[in-house]
Scaffold this active site. Structure first.
Site, PDB file in Angstrom:
ATOM      1  N   SER A 267       0.814  -1.218   0.000  1.00  0.00           N
ATOM      2  CA  SER A 267       0.000   0.000   0.000  1.00  0.00           C
ATOM      3  C   SER A 267       0.846   1.265   0.000  1.00  0.00           C
ATOM      4  CB  SER A 267      -0.932  -0.004   1.211  1.00  0.00           C
ATOM      5  OG  SER A 267      -1.769  -1.125   1.179  1.00  0.00           O
ATOM      6  N   HIS A 325       1.267   4.713   4.705  1.00  0.00           N
ATOM      7  CA  HIS A 325       0.396   5.339   3.708  1.00  0.00           C
ATOM      8  C   HIS A 325       0.763   6.803   3.511  1.00  0.00           C
ATOM      9  CE1 HIS A 325      -3.110   2.251   4.270  1.00  0.00           C
ATOM     10  NE2 HIS A 325      -1.982   1.701   3.857  1.00  0.00           N
TER      11      HIS A 325
END
Length: 370
Positions: A267, A325
């Protein structure tokens, strides 16, 4: 949307109990247990006296050490505790070195691709001519695969290798004998013994099928736009560098908060690609796969993602690795605004050095000309 999740338990890894393990080892053997004799008239053998003298001397030294201060023979104090920021120096050096090597390799790769493009053009023309002369086969599997491969965009062909690597690592998680290796090298944890190589290996690691499917779907969806903007070589350099940089951001936040634990997933790197595309095309329309009727601009989506990860980092949410992230998204924003000018457009000196090394070989003149 794909997220980088944290692994907080080892349930299902097939860890065997120490009691059962010892029982299996001791089964079928006989042991004789000796107890210390409290009283009796039997004289102790002389060979045990040196051991008793050494034991008394050791106890006297320990008692003297407790009265006078710490002894140099006391229990060693770890020089770098798991929460120490000093342990992040080596990952920092690895992040800078790996990023530089990624972009340097991408520049050389692009040079070699451009150099061989003319030759490959003539090879393709010759192959097409031979294909026309060759009799056609019905149901040729190889031909079907080539036709499907040629129907893909350049971005989709580029990320096919990345997706294949993620699927392979996902399958390795299902092998019981590989669990120890997977936990050591394919999860990133600032408290672990190995800090550097897991920073890149964990980018290709997923334990959950839904986690991997969601990440690979987002990567496949943005691959065409990202490769058309950056090019195949630059895209690979940005993606690999983003995986290491986002993991290092996770290391910093975990060390600062004391919430040490393993993480894995692509991610962080995917957030970099998503942020780069949204920065270059802020007015592009996006939609969630489950709610295709609701559309929003890429710029608004990027702002919402950054705000949510920042809030999760401040409030201490543990559902996702928000630090990874956020680190990946900020790296994507920085690269589009400044990094492209600073790194990729200044690759000419390296390419020139590589060109001189390639041309100055046997059978060439002094000026490098053949």
């Amino acid at each position: 949307m794909a997220w980088r999740s944290s692994v907080w338990s080892c349930r299902g890894f097939g860890v065997r109990s120490n009691v059962n393990f010892l029982a299996s080892k001791l089964r079928g053997h006989r042991f004789t247990f000796y107890t210390e004799q409290r009283c009796g008239f039997k004289k102790a053998p002389k060979k045990n006296e040196p051991r008793k003298v050494e034991e008394v001397g050791r106890r006297e030294m320990e008692s003297a050490g407790r009265s006078k201060g710490p002894s140099p023979l006391a229990e060693p104090v770890p020089t770098a505790p798991p929460r120490s920021f000093g342990r992040l120096l080596k990952p920092l050096v690895f992040t800078v070195a790996f990023t530089g090597c990624s972009f340097g390799t991408a520049a050389i790769w692009q040079y070699e691709s451009l150099k061989s493009r003319v030759q490959s053009y003539f090879d393709e023309e010759r192959a097409d001519w031979l294909e026309k002369l060759r009799p056609q086969k019905e149901g040729d599997i190889r031909k079907q695969v080539n036709r499907w491969w040629n129907s893909l965009s350049e971005g989709q062909r580029t990320v096919t290798g990345i997706i294949a690597a993620n699927v392979l690592v996902f399958c390795l998680w299902r092998v019981p004998s590989m669990q120890r290796t997977m936990m050591r090298y394919f999860t990133s944890n600032p408290a672990a013994k190995d800090l550097c190589f897991p920073m890149i290996f964990s980018t290709f690691s997923h334990y959950s099928l839904f986690h991997m499917a969601a990440n690979m779907y987002v990567l496949w969806s943005f691959s065409s736009s990202a490769v058309s903007l950056l090019g195949r070589e630059q895209f690979m350099a940005v993606y690999l560098s983003a995986g290491v940089i986002s993991t290092f951001a996770s290391y910093i936040c975990k060390t600062a908060s004391g919430r040490l634990g393993p993480s894995l997933g692509a991610s962080g790197a995917i957030m970099t690609i998503l942020a780069a595309v949204c920065m270059k095309m802020p007015e592009a329309k996006l939609a969630v796969i489950f709610l295709p009727m609701f559309t929003f601009t890429a710029g608004s989506a990027l702002k919402a993602i950054v705000a949510m990860d920042a809030a999760g980092l401040v409030l201490g949410w543990r559902l996702f690795d928000h630090a990874a992230h956020l680190g990946g998204a900020l790296f994507g924003i920085w690269y589009i605004t400044h990094g492209h000018e600073m790194i990729w457009k200044n690759r000419e000196p390296l390419v020139k050095i590589w060109h001189d090394m390639r041309t100055k070989g046997p059978g060439t003149g002094g000026n490098g000309a053949p």
